[in-house]
Design an enzyme around this catalytic site. Structure first.
Site, PDB file in Angstrom:
ATOM      1  N   PHE A 121       5.352   0.891 -11.391  1.00 35.06           N
ATOM      2  CA  PHE A 121       5.324  -0.425 -11.686  1.00 35.06           C
ATOM      3  C   PHE A 121       6.441  -0.400 -12.879  1.00 35.06           C
ATOM      4  O   PHE A 121       7.464  -1.418 -12.709  1.00 35.06           O
ATOM      5  CB  PHE A 121       4.195  -0.913 -12.324  1.00 35.06           C
ATOM      6  CG  PHE A 121       4.307  -2.372 -12.809  1.00 35.06           C
ATOM      7  CD1 PHE A 121       4.001  -3.606 -12.374  1.00 35.06           C
ATOM      8  CD2 PHE A 121       4.541  -2.509 -14.499  1.00 35.06           C
ATOM      9  CE1 PHE A 121       4.371  -4.725 -12.874  1.00 35.06           C
ATOM     10  CE2 PHE A 121       4.219  -3.714 -14.995  1.00 35.06           C
ATOM     11  CZ  PHE A 121       4.309  -4.756 -14.359  1.00 35.06           C
ATOM     12  N   ARG A 171       8.376   0.117   2.715  1.00 36.49           N
ATOM     13  CA  ARG A 171       8.806   1.520   3.224  1.00 36.49           C
ATOM     14  C   ARG A 171       8.185   2.157   4.171  1.00 36.49           C
ATOM     15  O   ARG A 171       7.028   2.742   3.890  1.00 36.49           O
ATOM     16  CB  ARG A 171       8.717   2.274   1.672  1.00 36.49           C
ATOM     17  CG  ARG A 171       9.881   1.715   0.577  1.00 36.49           C
ATOM     18  CD  ARG A 171       9.711   2.481  -0.502  1.00 36.49           C
ATOM     19  NE  ARG A 171       8.471   2.029  -1.597  1.00 36.49           N
ATOM     20  CZ  ARG A 171       8.150   2.077  -2.794  1.00 36.49           C
ATOM     21  NH1 ARG A 171       8.743   2.940  -3.290  1.00 36.49           N
ATOM     22  NH2 ARG A 171       7.312   1.548  -3.134  1.00 36.49           N
ATOM     23  N   TYR A 208       7.708 -12.942 -15.422  1.00 34.72           N
ATOM     24  CA  TYR A 208       6.604 -12.336 -14.785  1.00 34.72           C
ATOM     25  C   TYR A 208       5.126 -12.815 -15.159  1.00 34.72           C
ATOM     26  O   TYR A 208       4.359 -12.868 -14.134  1.00 34.72           O
ATOM     27  CB  TYR A 208       6.626 -10.686 -15.254  1.00 34.72           C
ATOM     28  CG  TYR A 208       5.565 -10.006 -14.690  1.00 34.72           C
ATOM     29  CD1 TYR A 208       5.343  -9.672 -13.296  1.00 34.72           C
ATOM     30  CD2 TYR A 208       4.325  -9.299 -15.401  1.00 34.72           C
ATOM     31  CE1 TYR A 208       4.482  -8.907 -12.630  1.00 34.72           C
ATOM     32  CE2 TYR A 208       3.385  -8.664 -15.160  1.00 34.72           C
ATOM     33  CZ  TYR A 208       3.532  -8.333 -13.564  1.00 34.72           C
ATOM     34  OH  TYR A 208       2.515  -7.525 -12.987  1.00 34.72           O
ATOM     35  N   PRO A 260      -5.693  -6.264 -14.214  1.00 29.90           N
ATOM     36  CA  PRO A 260      -5.332  -5.201 -14.997  1.00 29.90           C
ATOM     37  C   PRO A 260      -4.574  -5.423 -16.092  1.00 29.90           C
ATOM     38  O   PRO A 260      -3.246  -6.069 -15.840  1.00 29.90           O
ATOM     39  CB  PRO A 260      -4.920  -4.118 -13.846  1.00 29.90           C
ATOM     40  CG  PRO A 260      -4.986  -4.662 -12.660  1.00 29.90           C
ATOM     41  CD  PRO A 260      -4.791  -6.318 -12.929  1.00 29.90           C
ATOM     42  N   ALA A 303       1.011  -1.278   0.094  1.00 28.46           N
ATOM     43  CA  ALA A 303      -0.039   0.059   0.065  1.00 28.46           C
ATOM     44  C   ALA A 303       0.752   1.102   0.061  1.00 28.46           C
ATOM     45  O   ALA A 303       0.311   2.399   0.173  1.00 28.46           O
ATOM     46  CB  ALA A 303      -0.956  -0.065   1.142  1.00 28.46           C
TER      47      ALA A 303
HETATM   48  P1  NDP Z   1       3.888  -0.207  -7.715  1.00 28.45           P
HETATM   49  O1  NDP Z   1       5.439  -0.378  -7.899  1.00 28.45           O
HETATM   50  O2  NDP Z   1       3.609   1.231  -7.608  1.00 28.45           O
HETATM   51  O3  NDP Z   1       3.599  -0.769  -6.210  1.00 28.45           O
HETATM   52  C1  NDP Z   1       4.074  -1.909  -5.722  1.00 28.45           C
HETATM   53  C2  NDP Z   1       3.664  -2.096  -4.332  1.00 28.45           C
HETATM   54  O4  NDP Z   1       3.938  -3.490  -3.836  1.00 28.45           O
HETATM   55  C3  NDP Z   1       4.448  -1.285  -3.534  1.00 28.45           C
HETATM   56  O5  NDP Z   1       3.581  -0.847  -2.409  1.00 28.45           O
HETATM   57  C4  NDP Z   1       5.672  -2.024  -2.809  1.00 28.45           C
HETATM   58  O6  NDP Z   1       5.636  -1.526  -1.384  1.00 28.45           O
HETATM   59  C5  NDP Z   1       5.023  -3.346  -2.838  1.00 28.45           C
HETATM   60  N1  NDP Z   1       5.973  -4.611  -2.694  1.00 28.45           N
HETATM   61  C6  NDP Z   1       6.703  -4.881  -3.745  1.00 28.45           C
HETATM   62  N2  NDP Z   1       7.627  -5.807  -3.115  1.00 28.45           N
HETATM   63  C7  NDP Z   1       7.138  -5.866  -2.072  1.00 28.45           C
HETATM   64  C8  NDP Z   1       7.847  -6.843  -1.137  1.00 28.45           C
HETATM   65  N3  NDP Z   1       8.859  -7.810  -1.356  1.00 28.45           N
HETATM   66  N4  NDP Z   1       7.289  -6.943   0.319  1.00 28.45           N
HETATM   67  C9  NDP Z   1       6.157  -6.011   0.593  1.00 28.45           C
HETATM   68  N5  NDP Z   1       5.611  -5.210  -0.346  1.00 28.45           N
HETATM   69  C10 NDP Z   1       6.417  -5.264  -1.717  1.00 28.45           C
HETATM   70  O7  NDP Z   1       3.089  -1.090  -8.721  1.00 28.45           O
HETATM   71  P2  NDP Z   1       1.486  -1.314  -8.771  1.00 28.45           P
HETATM   72  O8  NDP Z   1       0.774  -0.593  -7.957  1.00 28.45           O
HETATM   73  O9  NDP Z   1       1.258  -1.204 -10.336  1.00 28.45           O
HETATM   74  O10 NDP Z   1       1.682  -2.770  -8.505  1.00 28.45           O
HETATM   75  C11 NDP Z   1       0.559  -3.479  -7.726  1.00 28.45           C
HETATM   76  C12 NDP Z   1       0.143  -4.861  -8.073  1.00 28.45           C
HETATM   77  O11 NDP Z   1      -0.421  -4.829  -9.335  1.00 28.45           O
HETATM   78  C13 NDP Z   1       1.580  -5.961  -8.529  1.00 28.45           C
HETATM   79  O12 NDP Z   1       1.209  -7.224  -8.224  1.00 28.45           O
HETATM   80  C14 NDP Z   1       1.424  -5.660 -10.054  1.00 28.45           C
HETATM   81  O13 NDP Z   1       2.219  -6.779 -10.548  1.00 28.45           O
HETATM   82  C15 NDP Z   1       0.056  -5.650 -10.438  1.00 28.45           C
HETATM   83  N6  NDP Z   1      -0.229  -5.175 -11.707  1.00 28.45           N
HETATM   84  C16 NDP Z   1       0.179  -3.891 -11.995  1.00 28.45           C
HETATM   85  C17 NDP Z   1      -0.015  -3.452 -13.457  1.00 28.45           C
HETATM   86  C18 NDP Z   1       0.326  -1.939 -13.953  1.00 28.45           C
HETATM   87  O14 NDP Z   1       0.356  -1.860 -15.305  1.00 28.45           O
HETATM   88  N7  NDP Z   1       0.840  -1.020 -13.097  1.00 28.45           N
HETATM   89  C19 NDP Z   1      -0.903  -4.131 -14.408  1.00 28.45           C
HETATM   90  C20 NDP Z   1      -1.357  -5.417 -13.650  1.00 28.45           C
HETATM   91  C21 NDP Z   1      -1.021  -5.983 -12.488  1.00 28.45           C
HETATM   92  P3  NDP Z   1       7.320  -1.483  -0.887  1.00 28.45           P
HETATM   93  O15 NDP Z   1       8.244  -1.191  -2.161  1.00 28.45           O
HETATM   94  O16 NDP Z   1       7.276  -0.330   0.035  1.00 28.45           O
HETATM   95  O17 NDP Z   1       7.444  -2.884  -0.198  1.00 28.45           O
HETATM   96  C1  8X3 Z   2       1.433  -5.401 -15.626  1.00 26.71           C
HETATM   97  C2  8X3 Z   2       0.947  -5.125 -16.966  1.00 26.71           C
HETATM   98  O1  8X3 Z   2       1.106  -5.692 -19.361  1.00 26.71           O
HETATM   99  O2  8X3 Z   2       3.166  -5.023 -18.147  1.00 26.71           O
HETATM  100  O3  8X3 Z   2       1.144  -6.475 -15.041  1.00 26.71           O
HETATM  101  O4  8X3 Z   2       2.176  -7.349 -17.868  1.00 26.71           O
HETATM  102  S1  8X3 Z   2       1.976  -5.802 -18.139  1.00 26.71           S
END
Ligand code: NDP
Ligand code: 8X3
Length: 250
Positions: free
Chosen positions: A188, A36, A151, A181, A11
């Site tokens: 990301f 973080r 991935y 999504p 979050a």
């Molecule tokens: P962000 O990078 O903005 O957020 C990722 C979050 O995951 C951060 O809060 C990070 O927190 C947390 N995180 C990552 N690794 C760890 C860990 N080892 N332990 C605890 N927390 C962790 O990316 P998104 O919001 O886009 O991603 C969220 C989810 O959505 C992911 O599962 C991603 O695969 C999925 N997703 C994203 C898409 C996109 O296009 N953005 C599309 C489809 C799916 P911190 O670094 O503080 O630990």
């Molecule tokens: C994140 C979207 O298309 O980069 O899951 O895999 S994509």
């Protein structure tokens, strides 16, 4: 009426942060997690302290996950909704040139981390015969695109685990849903390209990508259906991205 509690992993940014805001706005008590601590504390400092709990841990660290979640104060234990969102992609290359450390991090976070958290939280849900687990998968868990190999494999695993959890938890009155999504502009791509912000920005150039709030909206919709209704699976794409590997850019 009893308070409702949602725990959202990851979050500190993007989709997880948007989900946390949405559940908070809808009256939930929220537990927010991530590595973080400063971001967790900043987030919490803007909200009513009695309705938010920060937990700083790495979902890959099995003993840390178990220790943190099993020692939650009593008043935070009755979790109604778990949003398994923490996850990441690292790199974009053929598997035969792939960085094996990247593979380990993706599988450990996206698959095993999700399992550790779910196993721990589901114990209480099973006991109470109540709860909802919402997994954030990806279009990469429904399709495979060039250079996305590991991935995509990790998100296909999330898809499979969501189905397995649904089967195994149904008899306890627990709902399991998954949201998949397409391109959402968050941190990301910056994470995927290891801080290369220019390369990350190109991913979202020339079309209207999804934003984190679009996904939070769907997650809250799923969580707010009547108890007998379960949305099993939801794929959400930008209009300009009909499949994972096609984006119509202006
Ligand atoms: P962000 O990078 O903005 O957020 C990722 C979050 O995951 C951060 O809060 C990070 O927190 C947390 N995180 C990552 N690794 C760890 C860990 N080892 N332990 C605890 N927390 C962790 O990316 P998104 O919001 O886009 O991603 C969220 C989810 O959505 C992911 O599962 C991603 O695969 C999925 N997703 C994203 C898409 C996109 O296009 N953005 C599309 C489809 C799916 P911190 O670094 O503080 O630990
Ligand atoms: C994140 C979207 O298309 O980069 O899951 O895999 S994509």
């Amino acid at each position: 009426m009893d308070k409702k509690i949602a725990l959202i992993t990851g979050a500190t940014s993007g989709i997880g942060a948007a989900c946390a805001h949405r559940f908070y706005e809808e009256g939930y008590h929220i537990i927010i997690t991530g590595r973080r601590l400063e971001r967790l504390n900043n987030f919490a400092s803007q909200l009513d302290a009695s309705r938010i709990k920060c937990l700083c841990f790495d979902v890959r660290d099995r003993s840390q996950v178990i220790q943190t979640l099993e020692t939650l104060p009593m008043e935070w234990r009755k979790i109604d909704v778990l949003v398994n969102n923490a996850g990441l992609a690292l790199g974009l290359s053929t598997f035969f040139k792939g960085d094996m450390d990247h593979w380990d991090t993706m599988m450990d976070t996206n698959v095993k981390g999700l399992l550790y958290v779910s196993r721990s939280i589901s114990q209480g849900m099973i006991g109470r015969k109540h709860g909802h687990i919402i997994n954030i998968g990806s279009i990469a868990g429904k399709e495979v695109y060039a250079n996305g190999n590991v991935y995509c494999a990790s998100k296909h695993a999330v898809d499979a685990l969501s189905k397995a959890m649904r089967i195994e938890l149904a008899e306890y009155g627990i709902r399991v849903s998954a949201v998949h999504p397409g391109a959402v502009e968050t941190e990301f791509s910056e994470v995927r390209f290891e801080g290369d912000t220019e390369k990350a920005a190109l991913v979202y150039k020339g079309f209207e990508n999804l934003v984190a709030e679009d996904i939070a909206d769907a997650v809250y919709y799923i969580a707010s259906r009547k108890p007998h209704v379960n949305i099993n699976d939801l794929v959400i794409m930008p209009q300009a991205q009909p499949v994972a590997s096609v984006i119509h850019r202006k």
